[in-house]
Scaffold this active site. Sequence first.
Site, PDB file in Angstrom:
ATOM      1  N   LEU A 170      34.771  36.240  29.801  1.00  0.00           N
ATOM      2  CA  LEU A 170      35.275  37.545  29.359  1.00  0.00           C
ATOM      3  C   LEU A 170      36.779  37.644  29.577  1.00  0.00           C
ATOM      4  O   LEU A 170      37.334  36.978  30.452  1.00  0.00           O
ATOM      5  CB  LEU A 170      34.568  38.673  30.116  1.00  0.00           C
ATOM      6  CG  LEU A 170      34.822  38.832  31.617  1.00  0.00           C
ATOM      7  CD1 LEU A 170      36.099  39.585  31.924  1.00  0.00           C
ATOM      8  CD2 LEU A 170      33.653  39.563  32.248  1.00  0.00           C
ATOM      9  N   CYS A 203      43.626  34.656  36.227  1.00  0.00           N
ATOM     10  CA  CYS A 203      42.919  33.408  35.913  1.00  0.00           C
ATOM     11  C   CYS A 203      43.793  32.263  35.398  1.00  0.00           C
ATOM     12  O   CYS A 203      43.639  31.133  35.855  1.00  0.00           O
ATOM     13  CB  CYS A 203      41.806  33.691  34.923  1.00  0.00           C
ATOM     14  SG  CYS A 203      40.504  34.702  35.653  1.00  0.00           S
TER      15      CYS A 203
HETATM   16  P1  NAI Z   1      37.713  40.349  42.103  1.00  0.00           P
HETATM   17  O1  NAI Z   1      38.675  40.083  43.191  1.00  0.00           O
HETATM   18  O2  NAI Z   1      37.921  41.498  41.176  1.00  0.00           O
HETATM   19  O3  NAI Z   1      36.256  40.547  42.715  1.00  0.00           O
HETATM   20  C1  NAI Z   1      35.707  39.726  43.687  1.00  0.00           C
HETATM   21  C2  NAI Z   1      34.893  40.586  44.653  1.00  0.00           C
HETATM   22  O4  NAI Z   1      34.200  39.724  45.551  1.00  0.00           O
HETATM   23  C3  NAI Z   1      35.725  41.518  45.514  1.00  0.00           C
HETATM   24  O5  NAI Z   1      35.300  42.844  45.330  1.00  0.00           O
HETATM   25  C4  NAI Z   1      35.478  41.016  46.947  1.00  0.00           C
HETATM   26  O6  NAI Z   1      35.432  42.064  47.903  1.00  0.00           O
HETATM   27  C5  NAI Z   1      34.138  40.344  46.821  1.00  0.00           C
HETATM   28  N1  NAI Z   1      33.894  39.326  47.843  1.00  0.00           N
HETATM   29  C6  NAI Z   1      34.710  38.311  48.220  1.00  0.00           C
HETATM   30  N2  NAI Z   1      34.115  37.562  49.155  1.00  0.00           N
HETATM   31  C7  NAI Z   1      32.898  38.104  49.388  1.00  0.00           C
HETATM   32  C8  NAI Z   1      31.817  37.769  50.248  1.00  0.00           C
HETATM   33  N3  NAI Z   1      31.888  36.689  51.033  1.00  0.00           N
HETATM   34  N4  NAI Z   1      30.714  38.537  50.233  1.00  0.00           N
HETATM   35  C9  NAI Z   1      30.660  39.609  49.413  1.00  0.00           C
HETATM   36  N5  NAI Z   1      31.637  39.981  48.565  1.00  0.00           N
HETATM   37  C10 NAI Z   1      32.748  39.237  48.555  1.00  0.00           C
HETATM   38  O7  NAI Z   1      37.596  38.990  41.281  1.00  0.00           O
HETATM   39  P2  NAI Z   1      37.228  38.803  39.733  1.00  0.00           P
HETATM   40  O8  NAI Z   1      38.430  39.025  38.879  1.00  0.00           O
HETATM   41  O9  NAI Z   1      35.970  39.539  39.437  1.00  0.00           O
HETATM   42  O10 NAI Z   1      36.949  37.245  39.695  1.00  0.00           O
HETATM   43  C11 NAI Z   1      35.789  36.658  40.275  1.00  0.00           C
HETATM   44  C12 NAI Z   1      35.664  35.230  39.806  1.00  0.00           C
HETATM   45  O11 NAI Z   1      35.470  35.197  38.397  1.00  0.00           O
HETATM   46  C13 NAI Z   1      36.885  34.358  40.063  1.00  0.00           C
HETATM   47  O12 NAI Z   1      36.453  33.070  40.395  1.00  0.00           O
HETATM   48  C14 NAI Z   1      37.597  34.344  38.737  1.00  0.00           C
HETATM   49  O13 NAI Z   1      38.339  33.154  38.569  1.00  0.00           O
HETATM   50  C15 NAI Z   1      36.465  34.390  37.759  1.00  0.00           C
HETATM   51  N6  NAI Z   1      36.792  34.988  36.476  1.00  0.00           N
HETATM   52  C16 NAI Z   1      37.573  36.118  36.377  1.00  0.00           C
HETATM   53  C17 NAI Z   1      37.861  36.678  35.149  1.00  0.00           C
HETATM   54  C18 NAI Z   1      38.746  37.876  35.053  1.00  0.00           C
HETATM   55  O14 NAI Z   1      39.112  38.217  33.929  1.00  0.00           O
HETATM   56  N7  NAI Z   1      39.111  38.552  36.116  1.00  0.00           N
HETATM   57  C19 NAI Z   1      37.327  36.129  33.913  1.00  0.00           C
HETATM   58  C20 NAI Z   1      36.479  34.986  34.111  1.00  0.00           C
HETATM   59  C21 NAI Z   1      36.249  34.462  35.346  1.00  0.00           C
END
Ligand code: NAI
Length: 470
Positions: free
Chosen positions: A166, A275
Site C-alpha cells: 500500500l 519506506c
Molecule cells: P508504524 O510505526 O506506523 O507502526 C508500527 C507499530 O508497531 C507502532 O504503533 C508500534 O508501537 C508498534 N510496535 C512496535 N514494536 C512492537 C512490539 N514489540 N509489540 C507491539 N507493538 C509494537 O509503522 P508502519 O508504517 O505501519 O510500518 C510497519 C511495517 O510495514 C514496516 O516494516 C514498514 O517498512 C512496512 N510498510 C510500511 C508502509 C507504509 O506506507 N508506511 C507500506 C508498506 C510496508
Amino acid sequence: TDRITSICCIGAGYVGGPTCAVIAAKCPEIRITVVDRDPDRISAWNSDSLPVYEPGLDALVKRQRNTNLTFSTDIDRAIDQAQLIFIAVNTPPMPHTHGSSSMGAKPDLSAVSECARRIARVSLTDKIVVAKSTVPCGACATIAGMLRDNGQKGVGFSVLSNPEFLSEGTAVRDLLHPDRVLIGGDDRVAQDKLKAVYMHWVPEPRILTMNTWSSELAKLASNAMLAQRVSSINSISAVCEAVGADIAEVARGCGSDERIGQKFLRPSLGFGGSCFHKDIASLIWLSESLGLPEVAEYWHQVLALNRFQIKRFVARILADTSREGGLSGLGGRRVACLGFAFKEGTGDTRNTPAADVCCELLRNGAKLSIYDPRVPRHHIVDKLAMSAASNCDIDSVSVCSDAYSAIAGSDIVVVLTAWSEFRQIDWEQALKLMSQPAYVFDGQVVLDHGRLEQLGFNVFSIGRAHVTTQ
Ligand code: NAI
C-alpha cells in the site's frame, strides 16, 4: 480447523490499522484484533480521531469496530486466541556505524524479534505467523528459528512472508484493489489458508505464491525501482532547467511509450516517507554483505540524486532572491512554506523533503511560516526541533492554520508538498498580501506558472528553464 476465523495483528500503525480494517470489512466471518504496545495509539484507534489519516479509513474503521474489528493492548490474549498472526511492527534502519561511508543500513529487527519471542512464549496451539513488516531477506527464516527454539512443546508454527504494497495517501484503495498480493513460504497448506483470506476480494490470478526469499526481495526491489523512477525523472528535471526543456513535456514524451508508462514521472523535491530510504538502504546493505559492491553503488545513486534535488532547489532560492537589495543569504526574509507532509494525501512527515528544505532555509537566516492541511502543528515543530541539532533556529518558525496566513507578509512562497488545494489559492489576493517583488518556488510542479507570471510573480519551478527576469 480449515478456514481462518481468528486473526491477530501486532502493530497498529500505517500498515496494521488500514490492512486489518479492510480484511474485517471483506471477511465478515473473521474476528480481527489489532494490538500494539503503545496504549495511546490503541486508544486513538478506539476514539473519534484515528491516529492515521487515510481517505476512506474513518468510515471503514468506525463501521467495523462495532462488528469484527477490535483494537487492544492485550497482546498475549490476542495471540492466544488467533490462528493467524500478522507482524506489522516498524523496522527502522539501524543508526549508521561510525566511520562507515556506506549509505547501506541494516534494518533494525528488534521489534520483529520481540514479537516472535512473545508469540513463541504465549502460543498453546499451532499458529501461522505472517511477516507483513518489510524485512530483509532471510528474516522469515530467523523468525521461524526463534519460534522453534522458544516455543512450547508440541506447538507448530508456519512462517509466511506477505509484504504490504500500500501507499500512504491511497492505502484503502490500494488494499481494496491490490495489483498483486505476495505470499512467500514453504508450507503450502499455510499459504493456501492465507490465500483464502485474500480471495474474499482479490482475484485469484493476483495472488502470487512463491518462495520466501523471492517474496522478501520482491518488496525491497519494488520500492527500490519506484524510488529509482523518481530519481530518474528528477535527474532529467535538472537537465531541463539548464536547457530550454519543460519537464512536464519531457515526461509526457517519455511516458507515452507504453513500455515506460505515465505513472510516477512527476518531478518533485524527491521521495520521502518511511519506506523508500529504508528499503534502498536495506538493499544496499544486503548487496554489500553479499559481496556485490557494484550493485550497492548502483542503488546508492538513487539516494544521492534524491539529496541533490533538495540541495539545488535551495541553491536556486538563494541565487534568485539575494540578487535584490544586496542582502546576503535570506537574512530577515520571510518564506511561506506550503506543505510539510512527505507527499499529498497523508499527514506523515517521516523523511519528508520539506523538513530538509526548511532546515536549509533556516540555516540561511530565513523566517518561516509553514502551512500543511494535514500535519498537526506539534509534529512540524518537533520535526524541525529534532533537525535543529544541526543548528537551525526553531524560534524563527511559525505554523499557520491556512495558506493565506502563511503567505501574508512573506517575500517568498515555496511549495513543498503537492497538495492540490494549493492550486485553488487566489494568487491575485496572495500577491497583495506579500512583500514585493514576490517570488514563488514550486518544488512540486503543481501551480499554474503562466498565470502566476502574468500576475507579476517571479516564478521558478523544478524542471523548467528559468523564464522570469526581474
Ligand atoms: P508504524 O510505526 O506506523 O507502526 C508500527 C507499530 O508497531 C507502532 O504503533 C508500534 O508501537 C508498534 N510496535 C512496535 N514494536 C512492537 C512490539 N514489540 N509489540 C507491539 N507493538 C509494537 O509503522 P508502519 O508504517 O505501519 O510500518 C510497519 C511495517 O510495514 C514496516 O516494516 C514498514 O517498512 C512496512 N510498510 C510500511 C508502509 C507504509 O506506507 N508506511 C507500506 C508498506 C510496508
